[in-house]
Write a protein that holds these residues in place. Structure first.
Motif, short mmCIF file in Angstrom:
data_model
loop_
_atom_site.label_atom_id
_atom_site.label_comp_id
_atom_site.label_asym_id
_atom_site.label_seq_id
_atom_site.Cartn_x
_atom_site.Cartn_y
_atom_site.Cartn_z
N GLY A 289 0.80 -1.21 0.00
CA GLY A 289 0.00 0.00 0.00
C GLY A 289 0.83 1.26 0.00
N GLY A 290 2.05 1.21 0.54
CA GLY A 290 2.91 2.39 0.57
C GLY A 290 3.71 2.60 -0.69
N GLY A 291 3.62 1.67 -1.66
CA GLY A 291 4.34 1.83 -2.92
C GLY A 291 5.54 0.93 -3.07
N ASP A 292 6.02 0.27 -1.97
CA ASP A 292 7.12 -0.67 -2.10
C ASP A 292 6.66 -1.88 -2.92
OD1 ASP A 292 8.28 1.11 -0.43
OD2 ASP A 292 8.63 -0.27 1.22
N SER A 293 7.60 -2.60 -3.49
CA SER A 293 7.27 -3.81 -4.25
C SER A 293 8.36 -4.84 -4.02
CB SER A 293 7.11 -3.50 -5.74
OG SER A 293 8.26 -2.86 -6.25
N PHE A 294 8.01 -6.10 -4.19
CA PHE A 294 8.97 -7.19 -4.02
C PHE A 294 8.49 -8.40 -4.81
CE2 PHE A 294 5.90 -7.45 -0.61
CZ PHE A 294 5.56 -8.79 -0.56
N GLY A 295 9.40 -9.34 -5.04
CA GLY A 295 9.03 -10.52 -5.79
C GLY A 295 10.19 -11.47 -5.95
N GLY A 296 9.97 -12.51 -6.73
CA GLY A 296 10.98 -13.53 -6.95
C GLY A 296 10.74 -14.25 -8.26
N SER A 297 11.70 -15.07 -8.66
CA SER A 297 11.60 -15.81 -9.92
C SER A 297 12.32 -17.13 -9.80
CB SER A 297 12.19 -14.99 -11.07
OG SER A 297 13.58 -14.75 -10.86
N ILE A 298 11.95 -18.08 -10.66
CA ILE A 298 12.58 -19.39 -10.69
C ILE A 298 12.52 -19.90 -12.13
CG2 ILE A 298 10.42 -20.57 -10.10
CD1 ILE A 298 12.14 -22.62 -8.57
N GLY A 299 13.59 -20.55 -12.58
CA GLY A 299 13.60 -21.07 -13.93
C GLY A 299 15.01 -21.19 -14.47
N PHE A 300 15.11 -21.30 -15.80
CA PHE A 300 16.39 -21.49 -16.48
C PHE A 300 16.77 -20.24 -17.26
CE2 PHE A 300 14.68 -25.70 -15.81
CZ PHE A 300 15.79 -26.45 -15.44
N LEU A 301 18.10 -20.04 -17.42
CA LEU A 301 18.63 -18.86 -18.12
C LEU A 301 19.14 -19.28 -19.49
CD1 LEU A 301 20.73 -17.34 -15.18
CD2 LEU A 301 18.47 -16.58 -15.96
N PRO A 302 18.50 -18.85 -20.58
CA PRO A 302 19.04 -19.13 -21.92
C PRO A 302 20.38 -18.44 -22.10
CG PRO A 302 16.76 -18.34 -22.03
CD PRO A 302 17.23 -18.09 -20.64
N GLU A 303 21.28 -19.08 -22.84
CA GLU A 303 22.58 -18.46 -23.10
C GLU A 303 22.39 -17.26 -24.03
OE1 GLU A 303 25.23 -21.39 -24.60
OE2 GLU A 303 25.31 -22.52 -22.73
N PRO A 304 23.07 -16.15 -23.76
CA PRO A 304 22.86 -14.91 -24.53
C PRO A 304 23.63 -14.91 -25.85
CG PRO A 304 24.44 -14.52 -22.80
CD PRO A 304 23.99 -15.95 -22.62
N ASP A 305 23.32 -15.86 -26.73
CA ASP A 305 23.94 -15.91 -28.05
C ASP A 305 22.88 -16.26 -29.07
OD1 ASP A 305 23.47 -18.61 -27.69
OD2 ASP A 305 25.55 -19.10 -27.26
N LYS A 306 23.29 -16.50 -30.31
CA LYS A 306 22.33 -16.74 -31.37
C LYS A 306 21.55 -18.04 -31.19
CE LYS A 306 25.70 -18.89 -34.51
NZ LYS A 306 25.04 -20.21 -34.51
N ASP A 307 22.13 -19.02 -30.50
CA ASP A 307 21.45 -20.31 -30.32
C ASP A 307 20.50 -20.32 -29.14
OD1 ASP A 307 22.78 -21.50 -32.51
OD2 ASP A 307 24.56 -21.81 -31.27
N GLN A 308 20.76 -19.49 -28.13
CA GLN A 308 19.88 -19.37 -26.95
C GLN A 308 19.61 -20.72 -26.27
OE1 GLN A 308 16.66 -17.32 -29.14
NE2 GLN A 308 16.96 -15.61 -27.72
#
Length: 584
Positions: A289-308
């Motif tokens: 209510g005061g404007g703060d925010s929070f969160g989380g994530s879970i999963g896999f990271l694709p490689e940052p290249d053309k093949d991903q």
């Protein structure tokens, strides 16, 4: 500068920003709501285009914040807008965001309480009304044919309440389904006269943004493209390859004024903390209510290249964003990401960032990435180490002066994940670069909108790495409406110097940049002085000539054709490019 000293500076950054904020008087402003958008294109000489406009509560002059993948932020101001499209002038003339880059605009909530005109961004004033306030008032009802007694029941409305206080915004799940997007085609050809080598690049892609397609109020987002490359080398067989890139395929529920809980699944750039990269998985976030925010994530990271390639690097992450008040002028965010590569522990990353965005005064953004190493990380000392840091401070003064200062530090982290080109142990241990720079600019009286406006600027900086130090500077002037409306002449001289090389050069560019079409021509010459070559080989002149033509239509069709010639001594390179895009 030692890593320990840099880390101390990064930790002190949020506190210093908060101290600066405490000296600014609090102004009575509307409560705000964040409108998020995506970059759909960049128009040379005109500006950055995003997919939000009048219908989303935006107005000319609104401040726009762009967040790049590395977490760095850039700023701009809305110049023109239509129903679902806005054109923005970036504060940094060199900033050209890629399509899909995230943008955000803080909009007063009071704007959503009025019906805006799509063309002007103002409340329409019908015939007979003297101003917008009168236009919003209902027509005076005719006196009922009764005995004179008031028959309408009380509805709880009082004179001290806003006019539309009882009018509620439409819930996303009750809105009509809407599908927007773009498709594009890009072709580039490069030819080298000395080696007789030719390279061709082809891209065909698009993006789709679907709102409430399934009646749940969610958003479906897709971005992908097909890439193809062909190389022709004399006396050898041609080389060619192609692949498909899936940059985004996600579905989002919530994250609106009606539901502060936001759930996103699929492939996407993480919303709460973009520094953590693209994710194949799920993220959740909410707002207090005061404007703060929070969160989380879970999963896999694709490689940052053309093949991903994906499913090799697993991550979990969490973040928290604190804001000083609902205006969100001052905010501080902290996030932590833990990764595993093929089941083995890999990276422990702590990200700290802060931003201070008052209506007037200094705007400050800072981000620091701190890797937490253990004894098993070869080439690194156990404990925290600053891997990446950027600090950007800018201010526009009343006399049309603008000053931008920026600092950046970067080094290689120790990773099992294939995120960078392979480097040896010495580079992991010692390689780094630190750069401190700034830009000072001055508009003539009246600013960019004044007739025959002029912008003078000086850009300078210095850098140091593990082997060398150097510096660079550029002095230039931009002359607007010269010889014709919507025309601009840019003149600049520049120079750089380092341990083994130095250069000096000049550049001139002229063009017309209208709302329907634009064109420009440019010529640049530079002299390079390279240490260690015999005879005249240490003194090299390079020339570059470039031309471009762009066309825009109200239907959403745009086209761009560009050509460039680079030549030096007995070698020439020619470039030709074509880009077609249709927005819908």
């Amino acid at each position: 500068m030692s890593t320990a000293l840099l880390f101390t500076g990064a930790a002190a950054l949020p506190g210093a920003t908060a101290l600066a904020a405490s000296a600014v008087p609090v102004q009575a402003e509307d409560r705000t709501e964040e409108v998020t958008a995506r970059v759909t294109g960049y128009v040379q000489g005109t500006g950055i285009v995003i997919d939000r406009g009048v219908r989303d509560g935006l107005k000319v002059g609104d401040r726009v914040i762009f967040t790049e993948r590395g977490g760095r932020q850039q700023f701009g101001t809305i110049l023109e807008l239509e129903g679902r499209v806005s054109t923005i002038r970036g504060e940094d003339p060199q900033f050209r965001p890629e399509p899909g880059t995230r943008a955000s605009i803080l909009v007063p909530k009071s704007r959503f309480e009025t019906a805006l005109d799509v063309r002007t961004g103002k409340v329409p004033v019908p015939d007979g009304a003297t101003d917008a306030t009168e236009a919003l008032l209902p027509e005076e009802p005719k006196a009922p044919e009764t005995d004179g007694k008031w028959t309408r029941p009380e509805d709880g409305f009082t004179m001290d309440m806003p006019l539309l206080a009882e009018v509620n915004a439409v819930h996303p799940a009750r809105r009509a389904s809407r599908l927007t997007g773009r498709s594009y085609l890009s072709w580039d050809r490069i030819v080298d006269s000395e080696t007789e080598r030719g390279d061709s690049f082809f891209r065909l892609g698009g993006g789709v943004y679907g709102e409430n397609l399934f009646g749940k109020g969610g958003v479906l987002h897709f971005d992908g493209e097909v890439n193809a490359r062909k190389t022709q080398v004399p006396d050898f067989a041609d080389e060619s390859e192609s692949n498909f890139r899936l940059d985004r395929l996600s579905y989002t529920l919530g994250g609106t004024r009606h539901d502060w809980n936001r759930l996103q699944v699929g492939r996407f750039l993480q919303d709460g903390m973009s520094e953590f990269g693209v994710l194949d998985g799920a993220s959740w976030g909410t707002r207090t209510g005061g404007g703060d925010s929070f969160g989380g994530s879970i999963g896999f990271l694709p490689e940052p290249d053309k093949d991903q390639k994906s499913f090799q690097d697993f991550q979990v992450a969490g973040w928290y964003r604190w804001v000083a008040d609902e205006r969100e002028i001052l905010s501080v965010t902290a996030g932590y990401q833990k990764t595993w590569h093929n089941g083995s522990q890999d990276r422990d990353l702590l990200v700290l960032k802060t931003q201070y965005l008052p209506v007037e005064g200094w705007n400050v953004f800072g981000s620091a990435w701190v890797d937490l190493y253990s004894n098993g990380d070869f080439g690194k000392t156990s404990g925290p180490a600053l891997t990446y840091m950027v600090v950007d401070a800018r201010r526009t003064f009343e006399n049309d002066f603008a000053l931008n200062l920026d600092y950046r530090h970067q080094e290689y982290p120790q990773l099992l994940r294939a995120e960078f080109p392979p480097v040896g142990l010495p580079q992991i241990q010692d390689a780094h670069v630190d750069r401190l720079g700034g830009t000072l600019s001055k508009w003539t009286s009246g600013g960019a909108a004044a007739p025959l406006a002029k912008r003078l600027y000086l850009r300078a900086g210095g850098w140091a790495d593990e082997e060398d130090t150097g510096g660079d500077a550029e002095l230039g002037v931009d002359l607007y409406d010269l010889l014709a409306d919507d025309a601009r002449l840019d003149l600049a001289v520049f120079s750089s110097a380092a341990k083994f090389s130095s250069l000096i050069g000049a550049r001139v560019r002229y063009g017309r940049f209208g709302p329907k079409r634009s064109w420009s021509v440019q010529y640049e010459i530079r002299q390079n002085d390279v240490t260690g070559f015999d005879g005249n080989a240490d003194n090299l002149y390079q020339h570059r000539a470039r031309g471009s033509y762009e066309l825009f239509r109200a239907s959403g069709l745009s086209a761009s054709l560009s050509g460039e010639l680079q030549f030096q001594d007995r070698e020439e390179q020619f470039f030709l490019g074509l880009f077609l895009q249709r927005s819908f």
